[in-house]
Design a protein around this motif. Sequence first.
Motif, PDB file in Angstrom:
ATOM      1  N   LEU A 112      24.725  83.545 108.877  1.00  0.00           N
ATOM      2  CA  LEU A 112      25.288  84.599 108.152  1.00  0.00           C
ATOM      3  C   LEU A 112      25.777  84.492 106.888  1.00  0.00           C
ATOM      4  N   THR A 121      24.559  93.142 112.858  1.00  0.00           N
ATOM      5  CA  THR A 121      25.413  93.817 112.045  1.00  0.00           C
ATOM      6  C   THR A 121      25.467  93.503 110.851  1.00  0.00           C
ATOM      7  N   GLY A 122      25.665  92.133 110.719  1.00  0.00           N
ATOM      8  CA  GLY A 122      25.742  91.397 109.430  1.00  0.00           C
ATOM      9  C   GLY A 122      24.319  91.413 108.415  1.00  0.00           C
ATOM     10  N   GLU A 125      21.101  99.822 115.054  1.00  0.00           N
ATOM     11  CA  GLU A 125      22.267  99.282 113.772  1.00  0.00           C
ATOM     12  C   GLU A 125      21.860  99.914 112.458  1.00  0.00           C
ATOM     13  N   SER A 182      23.810  95.011 107.215  1.00  0.00           N
ATOM     14  CA  SER A 182      24.919  95.341 106.272  1.00  0.00           C
ATOM     15  C   SER A 182      24.511  94.596 104.816  1.00  0.00           C
ATOM     16  N   ASP A 238      24.811  91.398 118.378  1.00  0.00           N
ATOM     17  CA  ASP A 238      26.035  91.711 118.196  1.00  0.00           C
ATOM     18  C   ASP A 238      26.178  91.680 116.634  1.00  0.00           C
ATOM     19  N   GLU A 239      27.346  90.773 116.121  1.00  0.00           N
ATOM     20  CA  GLU A 239      27.867  90.713 114.819  1.00  0.00           C
ATOM     21  C   GLU A 239      26.758  90.138 113.830  1.00  0.00           C
ATOM     22  N   LYS A 240      25.738  89.297 114.439  1.00  0.00           N
ATOM     23  CA  LYS A 240      24.681  88.751 113.680  1.00  0.00           C
ATOM     24  C   LYS A 240      23.570  90.127 113.201  1.00  0.00           C
TER      25      LYS A 240
END
Length: 364
Positions: free
Chosen positions: A95, A122-123, A174, A126, A118-120
């Motif tokens: 990321l 979202t990252g 997402e 974004s 998950d956060e990957k």
Amino acid sequence: MGYLGKLYHLIDLSTALIPYHFIKSGWAFTPLRIALMVTHRCNLRCAMCMIVERDAEFRDKDLSTSELKLIISRIPSRTLITFTGGEPFIRKDILELLDYASQDHRVNLITNGVLFQDEKITGVVSLAPKHLFQKGPILVGVSIQGIGETHDHVVRVKGAFEKAKTHVLQFQEEKKRQGKTLPLLDIKSVITDENVGQMNDLVDFTKEVNADFCTFQIINTQDSSYGITDVAEDAYLTPPPPVRFSNIETLKQQIAIIEKRRREVTFEIRFNPILPPGEIVKRYRNAINIDDYGCFVPWTTAHIGPSGNLFPCYSINCGNLLEKTFEEAWNGQTFRNFRQRLREAKIFPGCEGCCFISYRGKHT
């Protein structure tokens, strides 16, 4: 080919044809795209992969975050960077690297989807821009090698299909949550004996997950590529190993169904390389005539291996970008020599099966 694909293809040809025809030294304009292989390591064991059997050679050999940032900073801002591997998400800093590249480049990403969660997710979303020609991630390609157990069998990891599907759906949700249409989603599959009977099912899967593209990759058996190992400058003179494939009739039937469905679906179905149906069948019969093909790609595209070496389609080291500027490697003597030889030959014996070559024969 859809509107955007046709536009990009036109830009691609224009960028290549001027130096190809008028600059005999092998010099080329700034490339349109670079494939940046951030690692050769992978969490799957795909049957058709030429890298996976040598996984032990690549452990602990990835470049550091700072080294990769230096390489990214040397890639011209006009150039689209495709993050690939191996599996990019096997790197804990992916990321951070995507964020760094997105500050000055448009970015593509190819993943098997298992670690893309998950956060990957979202990252990545974004970082995506509002429009295709802005900086940031504009496309995510997810490798799906069949439906359910077929996929798991090809990638040799049980449960891989369900994880990838779950993460693809999370990715699409997402984008909705963040109000983004980008990155676009490409479902990618290499046609093999194991999954050929599910090509139409993969079109259904693309529709189910609301993807933008369904891309069928023609198998490439050439092992002198992907930056695995530096090779001799004449490696391209050796034809690749033959394709091992037995389901020709199934391939014909599936292609016929897909050709009809192309006019019915809202997303783009494409083959890579762009070939008429009869030529795809010939490839899997090991019966193509390589003289019916040509190539302009080294004038618009290059690859960077996990050690930082720049190379054309073959793993011919044209310079390490930790030591040289991009221009010194891209238009250095080694790369220019390769372009000159290709221009003279029009195509090499070793190019059969390459995903970039252009068909110039009779379309059937």
